[in-house]
Design a protein around this motif. Structure first.
Motif, short mmCIF file in Angstrom:
data_model
loop_
_atom_site.label_atom_id
_atom_site.label_comp_id
_atom_site.label_asym_id
_atom_site.label_seq_id
_atom_site.Cartn_x
_atom_site.Cartn_y
_atom_site.Cartn_z
N SER A 18 0.83 -1.21 0.00
CA SER A 18 0.00 0.00 0.00
C SER A 18 0.86 1.26 0.00
O SER A 18 0.54 2.23 -0.69
N ARG A 20 3.93 1.59 -1.20
CA ARG A 20 4.57 1.73 -2.52
C ARG A 20 3.58 2.22 -3.57
O ARG A 20 3.91 3.09 -4.38
N ILE A 21 2.39 1.68 -3.56
CA ILE A 21 1.38 2.12 -4.53
C ILE A 21 0.99 3.57 -4.25
O ILE A 21 0.81 4.36 -5.19
N ILE A 25 1.08 6.76 -7.08
CA ILE A 25 -0.15 7.39 -7.58
C ILE A 25 0.07 8.79 -8.15
O ILE A 25 -0.47 9.10 -9.22
N LEU A 68 -4.48 2.28 -10.16
CA LEU A 68 -3.67 2.22 -8.94
C LEU A 68 -4.50 2.52 -7.70
O LEU A 68 -4.29 1.92 -6.64
N VAL A 71 -6.39 -0.63 -6.93
CA VAL A 71 -5.49 -1.64 -6.36
C VAL A 71 -5.17 -1.33 -4.91
O VAL A 71 -5.18 -2.22 -4.05
N ILE A 72 -4.89 -0.07 -4.59
CA ILE A 72 -4.56 0.27 -3.19
C ILE A 72 -5.79 0.09 -2.30
O ILE A 72 -5.67 -0.39 -1.17
N ASP A 75 -6.19 -3.67 -1.76
CA ASP A 75 -5.17 -4.17 -0.84
C ASP A 75 -5.50 -3.78 0.60
O ASP A 75 -5.37 -4.60 1.52
#
Length: 132
Positions: A18, A20-21, A25, A68, A71-72, A75
């Motif tokens: 999380s 890293r994403i 962003i 992204l 995805v975050i 997660d």
């Protein structure tokens, strides 16, 4: 640790993925735009006008940023749903019965005798079979 014991950014962004994403962003729209406009052959838009390529680049950058974000969020939802606010137990790779302090405190005559005998055997083996 319970939920109340967690401080700082780990409370809001719990996993390394999380974090890293989250750092990617802000740059995602720029990377998407650059990928589409610099390599139009990959997207089969090389015959389109420059204005259309830029428009596709803007849309691609926007979609990459949205992807992204999804995805975050996915997660974080998975991490929160698996946490269940229970206490985390950390295990060590050290067995307390295998520490030198434990061995020293619990050594008996037979332990010392076996240690001395093995040292004597290795000493004699070194004297007899060792090179001069």
């Amino acid at each position: 640790m319970t939920d109340a014991e967690i401080k700082g950014i780990s409370r809001y962004i719990p996993t390394n993925l999380s974090i890293r994403i989250f750092c990617l962003i802000p740059f995602a729209p720029l990377v998407g735009f650059q990928a589409v406009t610099n390599y139009p052959v990959l997207f089969s838009i090389e015959s389109w006008s420059l204005r259309e390529q830029y428009l596709v680049g803007i849309i691609g950058g926007f979609l990459l940023g949205v992807l992204l974000l999804v995805v975050i969020l996915f997660d974080m939802v998975l991490d929160i749903s698996h946490a269940k606010h229970r206490r985390i137990v950390h295990y060590r790779n050290e067995n307390p019965n295998m520490s030198l302090k434990f061995l020293w405190a619990n050594a008996t005559f037979y332990h010392w005798f076996a240690l001395g005998f093995s040292c004597l055997v290795f000493f004699l083996a070194g004297r007899l079979f060792g090179s001069n």
